[in-house]
Design a protein around this motif. Structure first.
Motif, PDB file in Angstrom:
ATOM      1  N   THR A 165     -18.812 -44.270 -34.204  1.00 36.99           N
ATOM      2  CA  THR A 165     -20.014 -44.976 -34.650  1.00 36.99           C
ATOM      3  C   THR A 165     -21.063 -45.153 -33.558  1.00 36.99           C
ATOM      4  N   GLY A 166     -20.728 -44.830 -32.323  1.00 29.52           N
ATOM      5  CA  GLY A 166     -21.669 -45.021 -31.223  1.00 29.52           C
ATOM      6  C   GLY A 166     -21.611 -43.889 -30.226  1.00 29.52           C
ATOM      7  N   ALA A 167     -22.531 -43.911 -29.300  1.00 25.34           N
ATOM      8  CA  ALA A 167     -22.560 -42.896 -28.239  1.00 25.34           C
ATOM      9  C   ALA A 167     -23.303 -43.460 -27.039  1.00 25.34           C
ATOM     10  N   PHE A 168     -22.866 -43.024 -25.853  1.00 23.35           N
ATOM     11  CA  PHE A 168     -23.576 -43.378 -24.626  1.00 23.35           C
ATOM     12  C   PHE A 168     -23.903 -42.084 -23.900  1.00 23.35           C
ATOM     13  N   LEU A 169     -25.185 -41.891 -23.595  1.00 21.61           N
ATOM     14  CA  LEU A 169     -25.654 -40.671 -22.940  1.00 21.61           C
ATOM     15  C   LEU A 169     -26.061 -40.972 -21.507  1.00 21.61           C
ATOM     16  N   VAL A 170     -25.666 -40.085 -20.607  1.00 28.31           N
ATOM     17  CA  VAL A 170     -26.069 -40.172 -19.204  1.00 28.31           C
ATOM     18  C   VAL A 170     -26.730 -38.858 -18.808  1.00 28.31           C
ATOM     19  N   VAL A 189     -27.502 -38.503 -36.111  1.00 25.11           N
ATOM     20  CA  VAL A 189     -27.318 -37.618 -37.260  1.00 25.11           C
ATOM     21  C   VAL A 189     -25.858 -37.193 -37.365  1.00 25.11           C
ATOM     22  N   GLU A 190     -25.245 -36.855 -36.238  1.00 25.19           N
ATOM     23  CA  GLU A 190     -23.847 -36.426 -36.228  1.00 25.19           C
ATOM     24  C   GLU A 190     -22.915 -37.522 -36.719  1.00 25.19           C
ATOM     25  N   LEU A 241     -34.467 -39.969 -39.932  1.00 25.18           N
ATOM     26  CA  LEU A 241     -34.000 -38.768 -39.257  1.00 25.18           C
ATOM     27  C   LEU A 241     -33.862 -37.602 -40.210  1.00 25.18           C
ATOM     28  N   ALA A 242     -33.907 -36.413 -39.662  1.00 24.58           N
ATOM     29  CA  ALA A 242     -33.700 -35.192 -40.436  1.00 24.58           C
ATOM     30  C   ALA A 242     -32.377 -34.579 -40.015  1.00 24.58           C
TER      31      ALA A 242
END
Length: 309
Positions: A195-200, A250-251, A297-298
């Motif tokens: 359900t979440g993500a952290f980007l670096v 989206v993913e 979002l698309a």
């Protein structure tokens, strides 16, 4: 994570390669006696990067060199009396390279010759043409830096995630008139998993930016803490991170993302509007927020084209 773009045009590849061939020949990169000194470009550049002292680990990362190749070059420079290597006083696992007096003299001469080469190139142009060239080089450097930066999904509890969040908190604590309480940062569990993500964002092995995505409501995600290190700003990296967070949303099945921002962060507000976000009424109780935004979002349709979600 790389940005999703159209395939690179063959002509674009050809132009960049042609420029590379011309420039490397023009400045003498192909000569084993770079700038007329008795060494190839690799050794000359290593001397320059050692500067006031640098660990071999740092040099390897900064120059993108194989450990064995770097070790051989360092040993060659040691044998010539230009570099000495010692154990780091604060960490016995690290070895630090330093210039000897002879090494400093050679770097001084290297800089003198390099400046002369640059002046020689520029002297054939009018002042207006020099301005045009330096402006073009500035743009080229910015875009090449951005192209080399990678944006990766990491665990929300990872060292880099927590370090970038700490840097983000310190940065906005200085910018917000009321300060900032780190307790308001997202928790690792919110920005990891399904359900979440952290980007670096990474530049030459260093974490230089971050952004987080968490679940807000069914099919609605929330973007938090988009931040770029001061040394990597004005490259377009915040937009790259934002794009990565949207694709992660989206993913994970989110058709809409929301975010909020402080009144002092005018550049962030401009970025969100430029990226298609629409200002909406307050949706949360964040005491630091003054503006709230939303974006539909698309996602790829069944035929491979973008379709609205």
């Amino acid at each position: 994570m790389r940005p999703t773009t159209e395939p690179v045009a063959v002509d674009d590849v050809r132009v960049l390669r042609r420029f590379n061939r011309y420039f490397t020949r023009r400045i003498g990169v192909l000569d084993d006696h770079y700038l007329g000194q008795d060494r190839p470009l690799g050794e000359a550049r290593l001397l320059f990067e050692v500067g006031d002292g640098a660990s071999l680990r740092e040099l390897r990362t900064r120059l993108g060199l194989d450990a064995g190749y770097l070790s051989r070059m360092v040993k060659a420079l040691e044998a010539q009396g230009l570099v000495r290597v010692r154990v780091h006083p604060g960490d016995s696992r690290l070895r630090v390279a330093e210039l000897t007096p002879a090494g400093r003299d050679e770097v001084t001469e290297q800089n003198r010759r390099a400046n002369g080469l640059a002046e020689g190139l520029l002297s054939g142009l009018s002042p207006a043409q020099r301005g045009e060239l330096t402006a073009a080089v500035t743009v080229t450097e910015r875009l090449l830096r951005l192209a080399a930066i990678t944006v990766e999904v990491v665990d929300g509890a990872s060292r880099d995630a927590r370090a970038t969040l700490a840097a983000y908190a310190a940065d906005i604590d200085e910018r917000f008139p009321e300060g900032f309480d780190p307790a308001a940062l997202v928790r690792p569990g919110e920005v990891s998993g399904r359900t979440g993500a952290f980007l670096v964002a990474y530049e030459e092995g260093r974490a230089v930016g971050c952004g987080a995505l968490r679940r807000l409501a069914p099919r609605v995600g929330e973007i938090r803490h988009v931040w770029v290190h001061p040394g990597a700003r004005r490259l377009g990296l915040a937009r790259r991170i934002l794009d990565g967070l949207e694709r992660a949303a989206v993913e994970r099945g989110y058709g809409t993302v929301r975010l909020d921002t402080h009144a002092a962060l005018t550049e962030a507000q401009a970025l969100y509007r430029a990226c298609g976000y629409t200002e909406i009424p307050r949706y949360d109780e964040n005491v630091y927020a003054a503006h709230w935004f939303e974006k539909r979002l698309a996602r790829p349709g069944a035929d491979g084209r973008a379709g609205n979600r």
